[in-house]
Design a protein around this motif. Sequence first.
Motif, mmCIF file in Angstrom:
data_model
loop_
_atom_site.group_PDB
_atom_site.id
_atom_site.type_symbol
_atom_site.label_atom_id
_atom_site.label_comp_id
_atom_site.label_asym_id
_atom_site.label_seq_id
_atom_site.Cartn_x
_atom_site.Cartn_y
_atom_site.Cartn_z
ATOM 1 N N THR A 45 36.518 33.680 37.553
ATOM 2 C CA THR A 45 35.724 32.569 37.012
ATOM 3 C C THR A 45 34.855 33.087 35.881
ATOM 4 O O THR A 45 34.173 34.106 36.026
ATOM 5 N N ALA B 41 31.863 31.854 33.112
ATOM 6 C CA ALA B 41 30.884 30.823 32.755
ATOM 7 C C ALA B 41 30.784 30.736 31.235
ATOM 8 O O ALA B 41 30.692 31.757 30.555
ATOM 9 N N LYS C 250 33.699 27.700 34.157
ATOM 10 C CA LYS C 250 32.543 27.007 34.731
ATOM 11 C C LYS C 250 31.578 26.716 33.599
ATOM 12 O O LYS C 250 31.041 27.635 32.977
ATOM 13 N N LEU D 103 28.203 25.582 31.972
ATOM 14 C CA LEU D 103 26.777 25.531 32.320
ATOM 15 C C LEU D 103 25.945 25.337 31.059
ATOM 16 O O LEU D 103 26.411 25.603 29.951
ATOM 17 N N ILE E 252 23.183 29.555 32.599
ATOM 18 C CA ILE E 252 24.395 30.364 32.510
ATOM 19 C C ILE E 252 24.091 31.840 32.775
ATOM 20 O O ILE E 252 24.910 32.575 33.341
ATOM 21 N N VAL F 33 29.716 34.437 39.158
ATOM 22 C CA VAL F 33 30.966 34.509 38.404
ATOM 23 C C VAL F 33 31.275 35.972 38.073
ATOM 24 O O VAL F 33 30.417 36.840 38.240
ATOM 25 N N GLY G 276 30.450 36.020 32.006
ATOM 26 C CA GLY G 276 29.907 34.858 31.308
ATOM 27 C C GLY G 276 29.959 35.124 29.813
ATOM 28 O O GLY G 276 29.754 36.256 29.365
#
Length: 296
Positions: free
Chosen positions: A159, A161, A207, A209, A214, A221, A224
Motif C-alpha cells: 500500500t 499513500a 491510499k 490522504l 499522509i 503503509v 508514501g
Amino acid sequence: MILSTRINRRYFILRTGSALAKLNVVIASVLFASCSSSQNQSTSTPTSQNVSASQQTNIIKVGVWSVIAEDILKFIQKKLASSQGLEIQTVKFGDWVQVNNALKSGEIDANYFQHRLFMEDSAKRLNLNLVMLNQTYLTPIGIYSKKIKSLSEIPNGATIAIQSDASNQDRTLKFLQSQKLIKLKDISGNLFSVKDMVENSKNLQFKELEGPAIVRGLDDVVVGAFLGSLLIQAKQLDLRPIVQESTKDKRYALGLVTLQGKENDPKIQKLNQLIIDPKVKDFIKNTYQDAVVPVF
C-alpha cells in the motif's frame, strides 16, 4: 438644648463631607479604570477609528495554509516590511480550499500557498480569475517509508499513500512513473488520477490522504509519496526520502496569488518584491534544509 443642636449639626456636616469625599474617590477610580481599559484594548486590537487611512492602505492580509509560508511572511515582516511601512497580516486556514474562497469573498488580499497548476485547477472549480505573481520556493515530492530503505524492497501488493488533491496527485503519479513503479496512459490536457494507470507491475494499492495526515499515516503503509513540506507541517523533518523529485521544474514552485485586477495594487506589488529578496532566499535555505528549495 441649643448647644446639643449645634453639635449634632456639625457632626452631620462632617459625616456628610466624609461620605462625599469617599464617593468622589470611588467615581475617580471607576473613571481611571475605564480609561486604562480603553487604552489596553486599542493597543492590542486597533480599531478603524485609531488607524489612519494611510496606515490602513499599507496593511495587507495574506492567506496561508502551511507553516512554511507563515514563517517566511513573519521573517519578511520582521526583517524587511516594517522599514518600508508595510504591515503583513497572515490569515491561516485549515485546508487548501478555504484559502482561495477567502480571496473570492474579499477576506484576504492575496494568498501564499499554491503552485500554478493547483491555482489553475482551483480557478476552474471555484469560477475565479486568479493571477500568479512571483514564485519563491519549491517543495519537492519524495518517496518516504518507515519500513524499507530502497524502492527495490517494495513488496508486491504494497500500500502506498499519495495526496488526494487533483494537482498534487497528478504530480505524484508522474513522479512514480519516472521511477518505473507505474505507467500512465497517454493523455494530454488533463490531470492524471489513479484510474489513469495502464501498468502497475507491483500491484500497488493506493491510499489517498490529505495534507499532514499522509505523514502520520506512514505507520499504516509501506511507502508514501508526498511533498517534503508536509514533513515540516507534521514536525518530522528528520525523515529522509528514499528518492526525491528534481527541483529543476518550476511549474510546482509556490508563489503569491491574488484576484485578477488586484495584481497592481501597490501593497501587493510591494510584498511581491519582498518575497524574492536575497535575505528571504538565505532564510529558506538555512531553515528548511532540502525539504524546501528557493527558486529565485
